[in-house]
Structures are given as structure tokens and as C-alpha cells.
Motif scaffolding. Structure first.
Motif, PDB file in Angstrom:
ATOM      1  N   SER A   1       5.377  -0.144  -2.223  1.00 45.26           N
ATOM      2  CA  SER A   1       4.516   0.397  -3.271  1.00 45.26           C
ATOM      3  C   SER A   1       4.183   1.846  -2.908  1.00 45.26           C
ATOM      4  O   SER A   1       4.438   2.299  -1.782  1.00 45.26           O
ATOM      5  CB  SER A   1       3.225  -0.417  -3.375  1.00 45.26           C
ATOM      6  OG  SER A   1       2.442  -0.237  -2.202  1.00 45.26           O
ATOM      7  N   ILE A   2       3.590   2.560  -3.837  1.00 41.49           N
ATOM      8  CA  ILE A   2       3.156   3.938  -3.569  1.00 41.49           C
ATOM      9  C   ILE A   2       2.165   3.950  -2.402  1.00 41.49           C
ATOM     10  O   ILE A   2       2.248   4.787  -1.508  1.00 41.49           O
ATOM     11  CB  ILE A   2       2.489   4.549  -4.827  1.00 41.49           C
ATOM     12  CG1 ILE A   2       3.425   4.531  -6.021  1.00 41.49           C
ATOM     13  CG2 ILE A   2       1.985   5.961  -4.534  1.00 41.49           C
ATOM     14  CD1 ILE A   2       4.620   5.418  -5.924  1.00 41.49           C
ATOM     15  N   ARG A   3       1.250   2.993  -2.386  1.00 43.55           N
ATOM     16  CA  ARG A   3       0.261   2.935  -1.296  1.00 43.55           C
ATOM     17  C   ARG A   3       0.907   2.594   0.048  1.00 43.55           C
ATOM     18  O   ARG A   3       0.495   3.094   1.081  1.00 43.55           O
ATOM     19  CB  ARG A   3      -0.838   1.941  -1.636  1.00 43.55           C
ATOM     20  CG  ARG A   3      -1.726   2.448  -2.750  1.00 43.55           C
ATOM     21  CD  ARG A   3      -2.861   1.483  -3.053  1.00 43.55           C
ATOM     22  NE  ARG A   3      -3.438   1.765  -4.340  1.00 43.55           N
ATOM     23  CZ  ARG A   3      -4.494   2.554  -4.529  1.00 43.55           C
ATOM     24  NH1 ARG A   3      -5.057   3.139  -3.521  1.00 43.55           N
ATOM     25  NH2 ARG A   3      -4.956   2.755  -5.746  1.00 43.55           N
ATOM     26  N   ASP A   4       1.941   1.730   0.024  1.00 45.11           N
ATOM     27  CA  ASP A   4       2.682   1.442   1.262  1.00 45.11           C
ATOM     28  C   ASP A   4       3.263   2.733   1.835  1.00 45.11           C
ATOM     29  O   ASP A   4       3.182   2.987   3.045  1.00 45.11           O
ATOM     30  CB  ASP A   4       3.828   0.464   1.012  1.00 45.11           C
ATOM     31  CG  ASP A   4       3.382  -0.944   0.678  1.00 45.11           C
ATOM     32  OD1 ASP A   4       2.292  -1.358   1.117  1.00 45.11           O
ATOM     33  OD2 ASP A   4       4.150  -1.642  -0.014  1.00 45.11           O
ATOM     34  N   ILE A   5       3.868   3.543   0.960  1.00 38.96           N
ATOM     35  CA  ILE A   5       4.470   4.799   1.402  1.00 38.96           C
ATOM     36  C   ILE A   5       3.387   5.742   1.914  1.00 38.96           C
ATOM     37  O   ILE A   5       3.541   6.369   2.977  1.00 38.96           O
ATOM     38  CB  ILE A   5       5.269   5.464   0.254  1.00 38.96           C
ATOM     39  CG1 ILE A   5       6.416   4.552  -0.185  1.00 38.96           C
ATOM     40  CG2 ILE A   5       5.781   6.831   0.678  1.00 38.96           C
ATOM     41  CD1 ILE A   5       7.100   4.991  -1.476  1.00 38.96           C
TER      42      ILE A   5
END
Length: 79
Positions: free
Chosen positions: A34-38
Motif C-alpha cells: 500500500s502507499i503507507r507500506d511504502i
């Protein structure tokens, strides 16, 4: 004179770092980050900075990605 179709795309180091990080994440987890994972994995301070780099990767042909949909990043070039 501007170059034609034979001009190579020059992608900067932070952008390529994200490309390889995404590829590793997919290999390890079996699904895209996800964007937050990145953001958390690469130490970005905001999700908008991640989105900016993802757009560059998409424009340069390294990924496909559907904005506003979770986990839709696909690599279009080999690692």
C-alpha cells in the motif's frame, strides 16, 4: 534539437530505490504494498511524496498503478 524515440529515460536513484523496494515487497509478501507500506518502508514523511514518485515510475513505464485503489501496483519491467 530534441531527441526522438531513441532517447533513454533517465530515472533518478530514489525513484529506482522505490521500484526495487516494491519488487522485493511483492516477492516476499505475494501482493503489492500500500502507499503507507511504502511510506513506512522507505522512511518517507508523507504519502504525497510516495504518490509523486509512483507517478514518475508510472510515467517512465516501470509500473502500472490505479490511483485511489489499494494495492494495485504492478511492475512492468524486470527487477
Amino acid at each position: 534539437m530534441k531527441g526522438g524515440n531513441n532517447m533513454a529515460v533517465k530515472t533518478d536513484v530514489p525513484t529506482m530505490q522505490m521500484f526495487y523496494w516494491i519488487g522485493s515487497y511483492i516477492q516476499i509478501n505475494g501482493y503489492p504494498p500500500s502507499i503507507r507500506d511504502i511510506k513506512e518502508g522507505l522512511g518517507y514523511h508523507s504519502t504525497s511524496a510516495v504518490v509523486y514518485v509512483l507517478r514518475r515510475l508510472r510515467e517512465d513505464g516501470y509500473i502500472t498503478w490505479v490511483e485511489h485503489k489499494s494495492r494495485t501496483i504492478t511492475l512492468t519491467k524486470p527487477l
